[in-house]
Design an enzyme around this catalytic site. Sequence first.
Site, PDB file in Angstrom:
ATOM      1  N   ALA A   1       0.816  -1.212   0.000  1.00 37.28           N
ATOM      2  CA  ALA A   1       0.000   0.000   0.000  1.00 37.28           C
ATOM      3  C   ALA A   1       0.855   1.270   0.000  1.00 37.28           C
ATOM      4  O   ALA A   1       0.325   2.376  -0.131  1.00 37.28           O
ATOM      5  CB  ALA A   1      -0.935   0.004   1.213  1.00 37.28           C
ATOM      6  N   CYS A   2       2.165   1.127   0.121  1.00 31.89           N
ATOM      7  CA  CYS A   2       3.088   2.266   0.219  1.00 31.89           C
ATOM      8  C   CYS A   2       3.782   2.510  -1.115  1.00 31.89           C
ATOM      9  O   CYS A   2       4.442   1.619  -1.656  1.00 31.89           O
ATOM     10  CB  CYS A   2       4.119   1.961   1.312  1.00 31.89           C
ATOM     11  SG  CYS A   2       5.492   3.139   1.390  1.00 31.89           S
TER      12      CYS A   2
END
Length: 140
Positions: free
Chosen positions: A11-12
């Site tokens: 998600a980063c």
Amino acid sequence: MSTITIYHNPACGTSRNTLGLIRNSGEEPQIIEYLKTPPDRATLERLIAALGMPVRELLRIKGTPYQELGLGDPKWSDDELIGFMLQHPILINRPIVVTPLGTRLCRPSEVVLDILPRPQQGAFTKEDGEVVIDAEGRRV
């Protein structure tokens, strides 16, 4: 088996860019999604030692329970901070990459270039459009 390991959060964006740079060098790393499979205490302590940074510098603040837990207070020992990271893996800053050439917290993502055993094999542009490796394979 790969000689490169990335402690990754898909998600980063920084973590995704770092993974892309590793793959752009022709390597397929071992990917550890540390939020799903957190390191144990011994592994986290080894990573911190290999990073050569104070425990507090590995704490992630944004998007974590850092403030709610009062982790900005200097009263917490390194051992206690590691305990919080083990209880709340989102507190571990990412991505951490381990290669035969060293271990780094890859923020920004191009820090990984310093520890990759193989050169980049083509141009690379980050998700935000920033060119990191040009068409001739040179770091920009």
